[in-house]
Design an enzyme around this catalytic site. Structure first.
Site, PDB file in Angstrom:
ATOM      1  N   PHE A  14     -28.651  -9.414  16.447  1.00 16.67           N
ATOM      2  CA  PHE A  14     -28.026  -9.950  17.663  1.00 16.67           C
ATOM      3  C   PHE A  14     -28.891 -10.973  18.399  1.00 16.67           C
ATOM      4  O   PHE A  14     -28.546 -11.399  19.489  1.00 16.67           O
ATOM      5  CB  PHE A  14     -27.553  -8.811  18.598  1.00 16.67           C
ATOM      6  CG  PHE A  14     -26.559  -7.922  17.908  1.00 16.67           C
ATOM      7  CD1 PHE A  14     -25.234  -8.296  17.822  1.00 16.67           C
ATOM      8  CD2 PHE A  14     -26.957  -6.746  17.290  1.00 16.67           C
ATOM      9  CE1 PHE A  14     -24.323  -7.515  17.130  1.00 16.67           C
ATOM     10  CE2 PHE A  14     -26.050  -5.956  16.602  1.00 16.67           C
ATOM     11  CZ  PHE A  14     -24.720  -6.332  16.518  1.00 16.67           C
TER      12      PHE A  14
ATOM     13  N   HIS B 284     -27.481 -17.388  26.409  1.00 13.80           N
ATOM     14  CA  HIS B 284     -28.904 -17.394  26.715  1.00 13.80           C
ATOM     15  C   HIS B 284     -29.179 -16.312  27.747  1.00 13.80           C
ATOM     16  O   HIS B 284     -28.345 -15.999  28.611  1.00 13.80           O
ATOM     17  CB  HIS B 284     -29.380 -18.770  27.204  1.00 13.80           C
ATOM     18  CG  HIS B 284     -28.759 -19.243  28.470  1.00 13.80           C
ATOM     19  ND1 HIS B 284     -29.290 -18.956  29.713  1.00 13.80           N
ATOM     20  CD2 HIS B 284     -27.646 -19.976  28.699  1.00 13.80           C
ATOM     21  CE1 HIS B 284     -28.535 -19.506  30.654  1.00 13.80           C
ATOM     22  NE2 HIS B 284     -27.526 -20.127  30.065  1.00 13.80           N
TER      23      HIS B 284
ATOM     24  N   GLU C 252      -0.242   4.267  -0.934  1.00 17.29           N
ATOM     25  CA  GLU C 252      -1.267   5.321  -0.868  1.00 17.29           C
ATOM     26  C   GLU C 252      -1.894   5.558  -2.242  1.00 17.29           C
ATOM     27  O   GLU C 252      -1.212   5.733  -3.243  1.00 17.29           O
ATOM     28  CB  GLU C 252      -0.742   6.638  -0.273  1.00 17.29           C
ATOM     29  CG  GLU C 252      -1.847   7.670  -0.022  1.00 17.29           C
ATOM     30  CD  GLU C 252      -3.037   7.111   0.771  1.00 17.29           C
ATOM     31  OE1 GLU C 252      -3.907   6.472   0.158  1.00 17.29           O
ATOM     32  OE2 GLU C 252      -3.095   7.308   1.998  1.00 17.29           O
TER      33      GLU C 252
ATOM     34  N   ASP D 258     -22.791 -14.460   9.783  1.00 20.58           N
ATOM     35  CA  ASP D 258     -23.771 -14.464  10.874  1.00 20.58           C
ATOM     36  C   ASP D 258     -24.007 -15.885  11.395  1.00 20.58           C
ATOM     37  O   ASP D 258     -24.410 -16.071  12.548  1.00 20.58           O
ATOM     38  CB  ASP D 258     -25.111 -13.892  10.404  1.00 20.58           C
ATOM     39  CG  ASP D 258     -25.096 -12.386  10.172  1.00 20.58           C
ATOM     40  OD1 ASP D 258     -24.117 -11.734  10.558  1.00 20.58           O
ATOM     41  OD2 ASP D 258     -26.084 -11.877   9.597  1.00 20.58           O
TER      42      ASP D 258
ATOM     43  N   ASP E 124       0.868  -1.179   0.000  1.00 16.42           N
ATOM     44  CA  ASP E 124       0.000   0.000   0.000  1.00 16.42           C
ATOM     45  C   ASP E 124       0.902   1.224   0.000  1.00 16.42           C
ATOM     46  O   ASP E 124       1.562   1.525   1.000  1.00 16.42           O
ATOM     47  CB  ASP E 124      -0.924  -0.015   1.226  1.00 16.42           C
ATOM     48  CG  ASP E 124      -2.009   1.049   1.123  1.00 16.42           C
ATOM     49  OD1 ASP E 124      -1.878   1.973   0.289  1.00 16.42           O
ATOM     50  OD2 ASP E 124      -2.987   0.955   1.900  1.00 16.42           O
TER      51      ASP E 124
ATOM     52  N   ASP F 249      -5.630   6.348   5.588  1.00 16.80           N
ATOM     53  CA  ASP F 249      -6.618   7.354   5.981  1.00 16.80           C
ATOM     54  C   ASP F 249      -7.621   6.794   6.981  1.00 16.80           C
ATOM     55  O   ASP F 249      -8.717   7.311   7.121  1.00 16.80           O
ATOM     56  CB  ASP F 249      -7.334   7.891   4.744  1.00 16.80           C
ATOM     57  CG  ASP F 249      -8.028   6.781   3.953  1.00 16.80           C
ATOM     58  OD1 ASP F 249      -8.016   5.604   4.421  1.00 16.80           O
ATOM     59  OD2 ASP F 249      -8.582   7.070   2.884  1.00 16.80           O
TER      60      ASP F 249
ATOM     61  N   HIS G 206     -27.135 -15.280  13.836  1.00 19.97           N
ATOM     62  CA  HIS G 206     -27.665 -14.121  14.553  1.00 19.97           C
ATOM     63  C   HIS G 206     -28.213 -13.130  13.545  1.00 19.97           C
ATOM     64  O   HIS G 206     -27.772 -13.067  12.389  1.00 19.97           O
ATOM     65  CB  HIS G 206     -26.616 -13.472  15.468  1.00 19.97           C
ATOM     66  CG  HIS G 206     -25.395 -12.952  14.765  1.00 19.97           C
ATOM     67  ND1 HIS G 206     -25.346 -11.709  14.182  1.00 19.97           N
ATOM     68  CD2 HIS G 206     -24.181 -13.512  14.568  1.00 19.97           C
ATOM     69  CE1 HIS G 206     -24.140 -11.526  13.649  1.00 19.97           C
ATOM     70  NE2 HIS G 206     -23.410 -12.606  13.861  1.00 19.97           N
TER      71      HIS G 206
HETATM   72  O1  AHR Z   1     -26.962  -9.750  14.420  1.00 21.38           O
HETATM   73  C1  AHR Z   1     -26.278  -8.558  14.051  1.00 21.38           C
HETATM   74  C2  AHR Z   1     -26.545  -8.151  12.604  1.00 21.38           C
HETATM   75  O2  AHR Z   1     -27.924  -7.955  12.421  1.00 21.38           O
HETATM   76  C3  AHR Z   1     -26.216  -9.179  11.565  1.00 21.38           C
HETATM   77  O3  AHR Z   1     -24.835  -9.234  11.222  1.00 21.38           O
HETATM   78  C4  AHR Z   1     -27.025  -8.711  10.388  1.00 21.38           C
HETATM   79  O4  AHR Z   1     -27.381  -9.775   9.520  1.00 21.38           O
HETATM   80  C5  AHR Z   1     -28.231  -8.062  11.016  1.00 21.38           C
HETATM   81  O5  AHR Z   1     -28.380  -6.762  10.503  1.00 21.38           O
HETATM   82  O1  AHR Z   2      -3.834   2.993  -1.053  1.00 20.28           O
HETATM   83  C1  AHR Z   2      -5.039   2.388  -0.674  1.00 20.28           C
HETATM   84  C2  AHR Z   2      -5.790   3.241   0.322  1.00 20.28           C
HETATM   85  O2  AHR Z   2      -6.248   4.408  -0.291  1.00 20.28           O
HETATM   86  C3  AHR Z   2      -5.037   3.752   1.491  1.00 20.28           C
HETATM   87  O3  AHR Z   2      -4.756   2.808   2.470  1.00 20.28           O
HETATM   88  C4  AHR Z   2      -5.973   4.790   2.001  1.00 20.28           C
HETATM   89  O4  AHR Z   2      -5.328   5.794   2.723  1.00 20.28           O
HETATM   90  C5  AHR Z   2      -6.628   5.329   0.741  1.00 20.28           C
HETATM   91  O5  AHR Z   2      -8.025   5.301   0.883  1.00 20.28           O
END
Ligand code: AHR
Ligand code: AHR
Length: 523
Positions: free
Chosen positions: A444, A488, A246, A460, A244, A322, A441
């Protein structure tokens, strides 16, 4: 290539001699497939980099000492029950992490990794990443911290934990000491879990902006691992080790595709990136055995802004420059150096990594894939109750089952264990009487559902067993909410964190309510 010979000319003869002497002294005479003799007890990665004239200026690991003489703290954990913190050290100088100290400190509750200490003596510790161009999900826009028990392994036969980065997790240090800036040379390696990654931006380790903003091409230089094709990629479907730099994940000299960059996904993966003036390289290999292959070694990308580099010297882990924080991965150890390490030095480091002996950890009591099981509650109120799905709706619930229960009730409390739909190193539970429907889930709350091919529903429905929080059976960690465990509460079943914001996160009885004994199946 000319850039390589330019670098070789700059290598100091004394440093080379020191490397040869250090390796000779450390040698057991074991030849590896790299042709480099394995370093014996004694020379650890940062000893080898120092001997090569390119010393570590940052060294992070939650699993072991990266200097033979290092005998201090590796990381800090904070537990949910009372907010107390504890440093986790090594078992001896140059040794492995004292995971038992974490297990006892975190017993009955859950812990987060709050600090990854720098072993180099420069104070380049990694802590919770602050908001940047992107906000984190935690209070104040900070990123989340890693769940401390989520990535158990063994190293040299000793239990240890990696740093498990779920999307939203990130660590950073914007005020460092000794890290390369501008066009200065540096190297880095990291050991990662090749099976834990995604396509989000950006699972990085290395040099980034000191203000957490995108400051333009060339203001970063990190290892990237994952299967993002947003900027660069190589052959196959990924994942790839890239750099990476940037506004670009580079797999070679081109933006986009580079044919020499293979998909690589060893369970324990060594990833290397290094850069000096108009020259950089990507190398990688299997951390468990064998050497490093060079995926790229040549000039800076043929896109503007990457020569000269404008490195700023912050350190990031698990996020982009970033603070982009939608990536996933697991980090075990890594370093950054001052100076451009030679391939020979990195090969010696890889030999030490092979010798360290990374291996997967089998959680005792984990139900076998393909087996049929029932899951019995362990809280004193409820030891005759089992996790089942309701007949009236699809919600999961806790209800008594006995030999005199109806066969419908027995079947509703019986599950076939499958390889985790969202992570094959974990498990999913398919309903015995509703084939094709899995425990998952949603909001949740746990229920049974048919699972589509989407990544979210598959995660999930994926749970990662670990030792039961109250010492009985197993606790089942959500694959996508790593601080949440199957619990539970008032005879409903939920994904619950210890002391979180939902009613079912209540601290009282959390360890008992999240511990399940895997029994023979009722049906
Ligand atoms: O259970 C938490 C989140 O609820 C799950 O990841 C998503 O499927 C739902 O929005
Ligand atoms: O270079 C890929 C990504 O681009 C960097 O990690 C981030 O800072 C930007 O969004």
């Amino acid at each position: 290539m000319s850039v390589t010979s330019a670098r070789t000319r700059r290598t100091r003869p004394l440093a080379l001699l020191a490397l040869v002497l250090a390796m000779a002294a450390a040698m057991l005479g074991v030849q590896t497939s790299t042709g480099v003799s394995a370093a014996a007890a004694g020379a650890r990665p940062c000893d080898l980099y120092a001997a090569g004239g390119t010393p570590c200026v940052a060294a992070h690991s939650s699993t072991r000492a990266l200097y033979s003489a290092y005998n201090s703290r590796l990381y800090q954990v904070k537990r949910a029950s009372d907010g107390a913190t504890r440093d986790i050290g090594v078992l001896g100088a140059g040794g492995y992490a004292d995971a038992a100290a974490q297990d006892s400190f975190c017993a009955g509750t859950s812990c987060l990794i709050t600090v990854l200490y720098d072993q180099s003596g420069r104070g380049n510790h990694l802590t919770q990443a602050p908001p940047g161009g992107f906000q984190g999900p935690a209070a104040g826009g900070y990123d989340n911290l890693a769940e401390a028990s989520a990535a158990p392994v063994t190293v040299g036969g000793h239990k240890a934990y990696g740093v498990f980065v779920a999307p939203g997790t990130g660590y950073r240090n914007n005020r460092t000491n000794g890290i390369a800036t501008g066009d200065q040379p540096e190297g880095m390696y990291a050991i990662l879990d090749g099976s834990h990654r995604n396509g989000g931006c950006c699972f990085d380790y290395g040099n980034a902006e000191t203000n957490s903003l995108d400051n333009g091409n060339g203001t970063m230089e990190t290892i990237y691992f994952g299967d993002s094709k947003a900027w660069g990629y190589g052959t196959g479907n990924g994942p790839w080790v890239m750099a990476d730099l940037e506004n670009g994940l580079f797999s070679g000299v081109n933006r986009g595709y580079n044919a020499n960059s293979p998909s690589i996904s060893h369970r324990f993966l060594t990833a290397v990136v290094k850069g000096e003036s108009n020259h950089w390289a990507i190398r990688a290999g299997n951390a468990q055995s064998g050497g490093l292959a060079t995926h790229y070694d040549g000039p800076r990308p043929n896109a503007s802004g990457y020569h000269p580099m404008k490195k700023e010297g912050a350190i990031i882990l698990g996020i982009g420059g970033d603070n982009s924080n939608s990536s996933a991965g697991t980090f075990y150890e890594g370093v950054m150096t001052s100076g451009y390490p030679s391939n020979a030095t990195e090969n010696a480091v890889q030999a030490d990594i092979n010798a360290a002996g990374y291996a997967t950890y089998a959680v005792p009591g984990t139900p076998a894939v393909g087996s049929r099981v029932s899951l019995r509650a362990t809280t004193a109120c409820c030891t005759n109750t089992y996790l089942r799905h309701n007949s009236a709706d699809s919600n999961a619930a806790l209800a008594a089952v006995s030999s005199s229960s109806t066969s419908a009730d027995k079947a509703a409390a019986t599950w076939t264990v499958r390889a985790g739909l969202g992570d094959a190193s974990c498990v999913s539970f398919e309903s015995a009487d509703k084939p094709g429907q899995y425990l998952r889930h949603y909001d949740f709350r746990l229920r049974v559902d048919s699972i589509d091919s989407g990544a979210l529903s598959r995660l999930d429905a994926t749970f990662c067993p670990q030792a039961g929080h109250n010492g009985q059976g197993v606790s089942l960690r959500s694959a996508n909410y790593p601080s949440d465990f199957v619990r539970h509460y008032d005879y409903g079943v939920y994904a619950a964190s210890h002391g979180g914001s939902h009613a079912w996160d209540a601290a009282t009885a959390w360890a008992d309510d999240t511990s399940w004994v895997v029994t023979s199946p009722w049906a």
